[in-house]
Design a protein around this motif. Structure first.
Motif, PDB file in Angstrom:
ATOM      1  N   PHE A 128      63.368  78.655  71.360  1.00 41.55           N
ATOM      2  CA  PHE A 128      64.431  77.462  71.329  1.00 41.55           C
ATOM      3  C   PHE A 128      64.923  77.564  72.720  1.00 41.55           C
ATOM      4  O   PHE A 128      65.666  76.377  73.110  1.00 41.55           O
ATOM      5  CB  PHE A 128      65.388  77.348  70.178  1.00 41.55           C
ATOM      6  CG  PHE A 128      64.528  77.058  69.190  1.00 41.55           C
ATOM      7  CD1 PHE A 128      63.528  76.167  69.079  1.00 41.55           C
ATOM      8  CD2 PHE A 128      64.661  77.621  67.730  1.00 41.55           C
ATOM      9  CE1 PHE A 128      62.802  75.744  67.614  1.00 41.55           C
ATOM     10  CE2 PHE A 128      64.288  77.476  66.714  1.00 41.55           C
ATOM     11  CZ  PHE A 128      63.115  76.383  66.569  1.00 41.55           C
ATOM     12  N   GLN A 147      67.641  78.808  73.634  1.00 43.60           N
ATOM     13  CA  GLN A 147      69.371  79.173  73.124  1.00 43.60           C
ATOM     14  C   GLN A 147      69.462  80.144  72.070  1.00 43.60           C
ATOM     15  O   GLN A 147      68.389  80.398  71.368  1.00 43.60           O
ATOM     16  CB  GLN A 147      69.823  77.875  72.973  1.00 43.60           C
ATOM     17  CG  GLN A 147      69.377  77.168  72.112  1.00 43.60           C
ATOM     18  CD  GLN A 147      70.098  75.765  71.584  1.00 43.60           C
ATOM     19  OE1 GLN A 147      71.091  75.842  71.262  1.00 43.60           O
ATOM     20  NE2 GLN A 147      69.138  74.578  71.288  1.00 43.60           N
ATOM     21  N   SER A 148      70.494  80.730  72.075  1.00 45.16           N
ATOM     22  CA  SER A 148      70.954  81.884  71.160  1.00 45.16           C
ATOM     23  C   SER A 148      71.539  81.001  69.959  1.00 45.16           C
ATOM     24  O   SER A 148      72.190  80.213  69.918  1.00 45.16           O
ATOM     25  CB  SER A 148      71.750  82.840  71.590  1.00 45.16           C
ATOM     26  OG  SER A 148      73.054  82.379  72.072  1.00 45.16           O
ATOM     27  N   GLY A 149      71.310  81.740  68.669  1.00 46.26           N
ATOM     28  CA  GLY A 149      72.056  81.134  67.468  1.00 46.26           C
ATOM     29  C   GLY A 149      71.233  81.816  66.265  1.00 46.26           C
ATOM     30  O   GLY A 149      70.208  82.422  66.339  1.00 46.26           O
ATOM     31  N   ASN A 150      71.904  81.524  65.120  1.00 41.57           N
ATOM     32  CA  ASN A 150      71.119  81.920  63.854  1.00 41.57           C
ATOM     33  C   ASN A 150      70.017  81.044  63.195  1.00 41.57           C
ATOM     34  O   ASN A 150      70.343  80.302  62.421  1.00 41.57           O
ATOM     35  CB  ASN A 150      72.222  82.048  62.669  1.00 41.57           C
ATOM     36  CG  ASN A 150      73.182  83.146  63.047  1.00 41.57           C
ATOM     37  OD1 ASN A 150      72.727  84.159  63.735  1.00 41.57           O
ATOM     38  ND2 ASN A 150      74.235  83.011  62.421  1.00 41.57           N
ATOM     39  N   PHE A 151      68.945  81.049  64.147  1.00 38.15           N
ATOM     40  CA  PHE A 151      67.949  79.986  63.785  1.00 38.15           C
ATOM     41  C   PHE A 151      67.247  80.386  62.752  1.00 38.15           C
ATOM     42  O   PHE A 151      66.547  79.723  62.232  1.00 38.15           O
ATOM     43  CB  PHE A 151      67.194  79.658  65.127  1.00 38.15           C
ATOM     44  CG  PHE A 151      67.824  78.993  66.211  1.00 38.15           C
ATOM     45  CD1 PHE A 151      68.522  77.819  65.840  1.00 38.15           C
ATOM     46  CD2 PHE A 151      67.830  79.534  67.493  1.00 38.15           C
ATOM     47  CE1 PHE A 151      69.283  77.163  67.091  1.00 38.15           C
ATOM     48  CE2 PHE A 151      68.715  78.857  68.545  1.00 38.15           C
ATOM     49  CZ  PHE A 151      69.433  77.832  68.229  1.00 38.15           C
ATOM     50  N   VAL A 167      67.855  81.059  59.729  1.00 37.84           N
ATOM     51  CA  VAL A 167      68.205  80.448  58.808  1.00 37.84           C
ATOM     52  C   VAL A 167      67.425  79.034  58.392  1.00 37.84           C
ATOM     53  O   VAL A 167      66.945  78.965  57.282  1.00 37.84           O
ATOM     54  CB  VAL A 167      69.714  80.190  58.526  1.00 37.84           C
ATOM     55  CG1 VAL A 167      70.749  81.304  58.630  1.00 37.84           C
ATOM     56  CG2 VAL A 167      70.355  79.151  59.596  1.00 37.84           C
ATOM     57  N   ILE A 168      67.001  78.536  59.229  1.00 39.44           N
ATOM     58  CA  ILE A 168      65.813  77.572  59.262  1.00 39.44           C
ATOM     59  C   ILE A 168      64.620  77.751  58.515  1.00 39.44           C
ATOM     60  O   ILE A 168      64.420  77.167  57.344  1.00 39.44           O
ATOM     61  CB  ILE A 168      65.719  76.637  60.440  1.00 39.44           C
ATOM     62  CG1 ILE A 168      66.795  76.373  61.356  1.00 39.44           C
ATOM     63  CG2 ILE A 168      64.783  75.486  60.334  1.00 39.44           C
ATOM     64  CD1 ILE A 168      66.324  76.006  62.835  1.00 39.44           C
ATOM     65  N   GLY A 170      65.437  78.864  54.956  1.00 43.05           N
ATOM     66  CA  GLY A 170      65.802  77.919  54.163  1.00 43.05           C
ATOM     67  C   GLY A 170      64.425  77.296  53.563  1.00 43.05           C
ATOM     68  O   GLY A 170      63.935  77.162  52.335  1.00 43.05           O
TER      69      GLY A 170
END
Lengths: 586, 345
Positions: free
Chosen positions: A277, A279-283, A285-286, A289
Motif C-alpha cells: 500500500f 504507507q504504514s498502518g495496521n492494514f 486488520v482488513i 476481518g
C-alpha cells in the motif's frame, strides 16, 4: 497408546524447539504460547459455554500490571505477584460476571467491550502505572537460581503453562462439571431441571478464562520486562476471540492452531502490506476481518476439525468400568402423598393456562393427566417442576412447599422429569446425556475435575448412567450421539436421564409418543416396575390404551381446569369427559 | 465551576448527545430488525465525514472505489445465484442497484469537481457514496448468516468493524480532518454563545427523529420493518422479504451514520477511527434502552453526552473510563429487574 502418539510427537517437537530454532522463531513461538493460553480460556468460555468476551486482553493487562507494579515499586517476589495478580483478576471477573452473566446473551459481549475500553484507558491514565509510557525494569524471573532472562529459557515456562491449561481444560470438560458447562449452550433450561446451577457454572468458566488470561499477562510482563497499555486494548481482545474462532471455538487444541495462524499471519501481513500500500498502518486488520467473516460463513467450526481429520486419531469408544453403585435416596412408604397441588393458577399475561388445579400423587401409583391439546397439561408440569412457576396456589412435595423454588432445588428434593419436546444435547453421547441426570449425585467440584482427582466418583456416575440406559433398553447406544437416535428413543433417553437422578416422583410428558407397539409395551412394563418399587409417576399421555392400561387414577383437564378425576374406568364413562373429547350431543 | 461553564458544558453535551441519540436509534433499529449488533455503525460516521472532507480538499475519496468494488462483488454473487436458480429476471435489478448506481455516483464525483460545488451538493454526493455501502455490506457479510445466533452475528460485526477501520486508514490516512461549518452564524443568549452549527446539529437530529417516526408510523415499508422486528417468521409469511428488511434497515443505519458524521465534522476533528468510540457511545445509550425502546435510547444518549462533557471538564483523562463505566450500573439495574430463564433463541 496409539491415540496418544500424535500428542507425544507434538510435545517432543515442542521440547526440541529452542534447541534448534533461530531466535526469531523462538520469539514467535513464545508469543503464540502466551496468546494460546488466553485463547484456551476463550474456547472454554465462548466455544463450549457459548458466552462471548471481547475483553480478555484487559484481564491479561490486570495480570501484567499487577506484577509490573508490585515488583518494580515494592520489589515483591514475582511468584507472589502471580498469585496477587490472579486474586485481583478473580475479584474483577467476579464483579463483572455477576453484573453481566445473568443477562441475556448479548449483554455480556457488549459489557466486555465497555470494560475492555475502560480498563485500557485506566491503565493509560493512572500515574502510578506509568501512564501511556508504562512501567519498565520489571525483574527477571528466577527459578531455583535459574535465571529466565532469554527467550529460549522462557520458552519452556510458557509452554508448560500452556500445556497445563490445555490438559486442565480437557480434564474439566470430561467430568461432571464439564457436562454442566457443555450443557450451557443450548441446554440451559434442561440443565437447571437436572439440578445444575447454570448461573454459577457460567461464572465459573468466566472466572477460569479470566485467570488464564491473567497468567498469560504475568508471563508477558516478565518476558518483555516492561508493560504499557497497548497490548491490553480492545483490539487485542478482539484478536484473542479471532484466534479462538478461527482455530475452532469448540476445541481446546483449536486455540493453539488459531493463535498460531493469526500470529504468523499478522507477522507476515505486517511486513507485506505496508510495502503493497506504500504507507504504514495496521492494514492486517482488513484481512483478519474478511478472513473471520469467511470462516464464520463457510466453516463455522474453524480449522481444528479440518486438521483433526488429517491426523487420524479416533476417539476410542471407552468402555464404562463397573463401579460401586451410588447411594440411593430413601423411598417414601407406598401410599404416602408425594405431591399435592392446591388451587394452582398459571397466567401468561391475560391468558389463564391453568386455573384452580388440584391433584395429588402418591408413592407407588401412576397418576395420569389427560386432556385435549392445549388443555394446559405441560404448563402444569412446568409449574410443578419449577421450570415456569405458578402465578398463585400451593404446590407441596414430600410435605414441603415448593412453588417458589428454582427447578434445580426441586430436582434436588427428588423430582425427576422429561420434556414434551425433547431437550437433549444432540452432539454429546447418549451416556453423557444421561450422566447429566445424575449431576446432583456427585459433589466433586471444578478443581478436582481439572486435575482428574474425581475419577472414582466419575466412574460411579457413568456406571449409574449406563445402568439406567440398560434398564430402559438403550444399552446398545451408550456411545452414539444422542441426536442420532430416533425421536421415540430420545424420549426414552430422557426417562433414563430422569431416573439417573434417583427420583421418588417422576413426571413424564408424553413418553410414548413416537414409539412402536412393542416399545410401548416395554415402556409400560418399565413404568409398572418403577411403580412396584414405590415410585410415584405423574404421566401426561395421549395414547388412551397406554394410559388406561397403566394408570391407577386419572385427572382430566380441559381449558386449564380439572373437569374430572377418578379411576380409569370411571373417567371413561364420565359424560363431561366424553363431551370434551368427542364433542357434545345436543 | 460557574453557571457559564455549566451552560457551555451542557450545550456541548446536548449536541454530542443528539448525535449519540441518532446513532442509538439506528442501532436499536438494526438490532430489532436483523438481530445484528451493528458495531460498524461508527465507521459510517467516519466515512461520511471524511468523504465530505476529501471532496472539500479536492481529493477523490477511497470510499468511492470501495463502493464500486463492493457493487461488483455483490453483482457477481447475486448473478451466480440468480443464474443457478434460473431466475434471469433478477439480473435487471442487480445491474441497476449494484452496477449502474455506483457507476453514476462515480461519474458525478469524477466529473463534477465536488470542491467547487455548493455545500449542500457536496453533502448529497458524500451521502450518495457512503449510504449504498450499507445494504451492500448487509448482503456480503450478514445475509449469508441471517439465521445464525446473535453472538455469531456480533462476532461478524466486530470483524466488519475491523475491516472497515483498516480500509478507513488506507483511504484517508492517519491525519484527522474537519469540514466547513454549515453556518458561521453565532447567537448570544444572555452569557451563552450558540454556534450556528450547533443549531444545525440539533435541528437535523430532531428532523431525522420525526422523519423516522413518520416512516415507521405511516409508510408501508416502515410498517414492514416493524413487523419483521416483532416476528420474523410471521412477517415472512405475510410476504415481507427478510433480506429486503435487512437491506432497508442497513440503508437507514448507514444514512444516519454518515449524516451524523457530516453534522459533527465541522465541530470535532474526525480521524479514520473516531467513529468507533462515537458509535460505542451510541451503544451505551442503546443498552440503557435495553436495545428495544427508541425514546429511552434517545434519553440515554443525552445522558451520555452530558456525562461526557462534564467529566471532560473535571477529569478529562478519565472521560472515556467514566462514560463506559456508566454501562455497569445500567447493566446491574437491568440484571436486577429482568427475571427470565435463558434459553437459546
Amino acid at each position: 497408546m496409539m491415540q496418544r502418539l500424535p500428542l507425544i510427537v507434538f510435545i517432543a517437537v515442542l521440547a526440541l524447539g529452542p534447541v534448534v530454532l533461530p531466535e526469531f522463531y523462538v520469539t514467535l513461538l513464545n508469543y503464540i504460547g502466551m496468546y494460546s493460553i488466553v485463547a484456551v480460556g476463550l474456547v472454554l468460555l465462548t466455544g463450549v459455554g457459548g458466552l462471548t468476551s471481547f475483553g480478555q486482553a484487559a484481564f491479561v493487562g490486570l495480570g501484567a500490571y499487577a506484577t509490573g507494579y508490585l515488583t518494580t515499586a515494592f520489589a515483591v517476589s514475582p511468584w507472589l505477584t502471580l498469585l496477587i495478580g490472579l486474586a485481583v483478576t478473580a475479584v474483577v471477573a467476579l464483579i463483572l460476571g455477576f453484573l453481566t452473566l445473568r443477562l441475556s446473551g448479548h449483554y455480556l459481549p457488549l459489557g466486555t467491550i465497555a470494560w475492555g475500553i475502560s480498563l485500557y484507558f485506566l491503565f493509560g491514565n493512572l500515574e502510578f502505572l506509568g501512564g501511556h509510557t508504562g512501567l519498565t525494569g520489571i525483574p527477571v524471573l528466577e527459578f531455583f537460581g535459574l535465571k529466565l532472562d532469554t527467550g529460549r529459557s522462557f520458552y519452556y515456562l510458557i509452554w508448560l503453562a500452556l500445556l497445563g491449561a490445555v490438559f486442565a481444560t480437557q480434564n474439566l470438560l470430561d467430568s461432571r462439571e464439564g457436562r454442566a458447562i457443555r450443557a450451557l449452550k443450548g441446554g440451559g433450561l434442561m440443565a437447571e431441571a437436572m439440578g445444575v446451577d447454570t448461573a454459577r457454572t457460567k461464572i465459573v468458566i468466566f472466572l477460569i478464562a479470566a485467570l488464564y488470561a491473567s497468567v498469560s499477562g504475568w508471563l508477558y510482563a516478565h518476558l518483555q520486562r516492561f508493560v504499557n497499555p497497548t497490548p491490553f486494548g480492545l483490539h487485542i481482545g478482539i484478536e484473542y476471540l479471532f484466534m479462538a474462532v478461527v482455530g475452532g471455538a469448540a476445541h481446546v487444541w483449536g486455540a493453539l492452531v488459531g493463535a498460531g495462524v493469526i500470529t504468523v499471519l499478522k507477522q507476515w501481513l505486517q511486513d507485506l502490506l505496508p510495502k503493497v500500500f506504500g504507507q504504514s498502518g495496521n492494514f492486517e486488520v482488513i484481512f483478519f476481518g474478511i478472513l473471520l467473516i469467511l470462516v464464520l460463513q463457510r466453516a463455522r467450526d474453524g480449522l481444528w476439525p479440518w486438521l483433526a481429520r488429517l491426523v487420524p486419531v479416533k476417539a476410542g469408544q471407552r468402555a464404562v468400568a463397573d463401579a460401586a453403585p451410588l447411594p440411593r435416596r430413601e423411598m417414601p412408604v407406598v401410599g404416602a402423598v408425594l405431591l399435592e397441588v392446591k388451587n394452582a393458577r398459571k397466567q401468561f399475561g391475560g391468558l389463564v393456562a391453568n386455573n384452580d388445579m388440584n391433584l395429588t400423587v402418591k408413592a407407588g401409583e401412576v397418576m395420569a393427566l389427560i386432556g385435549p391439546n392445549g388443555a394446559g397439561k405441560s404448563t402444569m408440569f412446568n409449574c410443578i417442576s419449577g421450570v415456569d412457576p405458578v402465578t398463585s396456589g400451593e404446590i407441596a412435595f414430600l410435605g414441603e412447599r415448593i412453588e417458589t423454588l428454582a427447578s434445580r432445588d426441586i430436582a434436588r428434593r427428588g423430582m425427576g422429569r422429561t420434556f414434551q419436546h425433547v431437550r437433549l444435547l444432540p452432539t454429546m453421547s447418549v451416556l453423557e446425556n444421561v450422566a447429566i441426570g445424575a449431576h446432583l449425585r456427585g459433589g466433586k467440584g471444578v478443581l478436582p475435575a481439572a486435575l482428574h482427582l474425581e475419577r472414582a466418583e466419575e466412574a460411579r456416575l457413568l456406571a449409574e448412567a449406563k445402568r439406567q440406559l440398560e434398564r430402559v433398553g438403550l444399552g446398545e447406544h451408550l456411545f452414539d450421539e444422542a441426536g442420532s437416535l430416533p425421536l421415540g428413543q430420545q424420549r426414552i433417553l430422557e426417562i433414563a436421564r430422569a431416573l439417573a437422578a434417583d427420583p421418588c416422583l417422576l413426571l413424564l410428558d408424553e413418553p410414548a409418543a413416537g414409539l412402536r407397539y412393542l416399545e410401548k409395551q416395554a415402556l409400560a412394563e418399565l413404568l409398572r416396575k418403577l411403580r412396584s418399587e414405590g415410585m410415584g409417576i405423574l404421566l401426561v399421555e395421549h395414547d388412551m390404551d397406554f394410559v388406561m392400561g397403566l394408570a391407577d387414577r386419572v385427572v382430566v383437564m380441559e381449558f386449564g381446569e380439572k373437569i374430572s378425576e377418578g379411576l380409569p374406568e370411571e373417567v371413561q364413562k364420565d359424560p363431561v369427559v366424553l363431551e370434551a373429547y368427542l364433542g357434545g350431543v345436543e | 465551576m460557574d453557571l457559564q461553564i455549566a451552560l457551555l458544558l451542557s450545550q456541548d453535551g446536548i449536541v454530542n448527545g443528539s448525535i449519540y441519540a441518532l446513532l442509538a436509534l439506528a442501532l436499536v433499529l438494526v438490532f430489532a430488525v436483523t438481530r445484528v449488533i451493528f458495531i460498524p455503525q461508527g465507521e459510517f460516521v467516519a466515512y461520511g465525514a471524511l468523504t465530505l472532507a476529501a471532496f472539500q480538499a479536492g481529493k477523490t475519496p477511497g470510499t468511492l472505489w470501495l463502493l464500486l468494488g463492493a457493487g461488483v462483488l455483490v453483482a457477481l454473487i447475486d448473478t451466480v445465484i440468480a443464474v443457478r436458480a434460473g431466475a434471469p429476471g433478477r439480473l435487471k435489478r442487480i445491474a441497476l442497484w449494484d452496477l449502474a448506481l455506483p457507476a453514476v455516483v462515480a461519474g458525478l464525483v469524477l466529473g463534477l469537481q465536488p470542491a467547487t460545488l455548493p455545500l449542500a451538493a457536496q453533502v448529497a454526493l458524500a451521502l450518495a457514496v457512503v449510504v449504498p455501502l450499507g445494504p451492500m455490506l448487509y448482503r456480503l457479510a450478514y445475509q449469508p448468516l441471517a439465521e445464525a445466533s446473535v453472538l455469531v452475528l456480533l462476532i461478524v460485526s466486530v470483524a466488519v468493524h475491523l475491516a472497515l477501520v483498516g480500509l478507513g486508514l488506507l483511504f484517508f490516512g492517519a491525519e484527522g480532518s474537519r469540514t466547513t461549518p454549515f453556518s458561521e452564524a453565532q447567537f448570544n443568549l444572555g452569557t451563552l454563545t450558540v454556534n450556528g452549527q450547533t443549531l444545525w446539529v440539533l435541528g437535523a437530529s430532531c428532523v431525522l427523529i420525526v422523519a423516522l417516526a413518520l416512516f415507521f408510523g405511516r409508510t408501508l415499508y416502515g410498517k414492514a420493518l416493524r413487523a419483521t422486528a416483532i416476528n420474523r417468521v410471521g412477517a415472512r409469511l405475510m410476504g415481507i422479504s427478510t433480506s429486503m428488511a435487512g437491506k432497508l434497515s442497513f440503508t437507514l443505519a448507514a444514512g444516519i451514520g454518515a449524516l451524523s458524521g457530516i453534522l459533527i465534522a465541522p465541530i470535532t476533528t474526525i480521524y479514520y477511527d473516531t467513529g468507533f468510540l462515537v458509535g460505542l457511545k451510541g451503544f451505551v445509550a442503546a443498552i440503557i434502552a435495553g436495545l428495544a425502546s427508541y425514546p429511552l435510547a434517545a434519553a440515554g444518549a443525552i445522558l451520555v453526552g452530558l456525562l461526557e462533557s462534564f467529566s471532560s471538564f473535571w477529569a478529562s483523562a478519565f472521560k472515556e473510563v467514566i462514560v463506559f463505566t456508566l454501562i455497569i450500573p445500567v447493566l446491574l439495574w437491568r440484571s436486577l429487574t429482568s427475571h427470565h430463564v435463558e434459553e437459546e433463541e
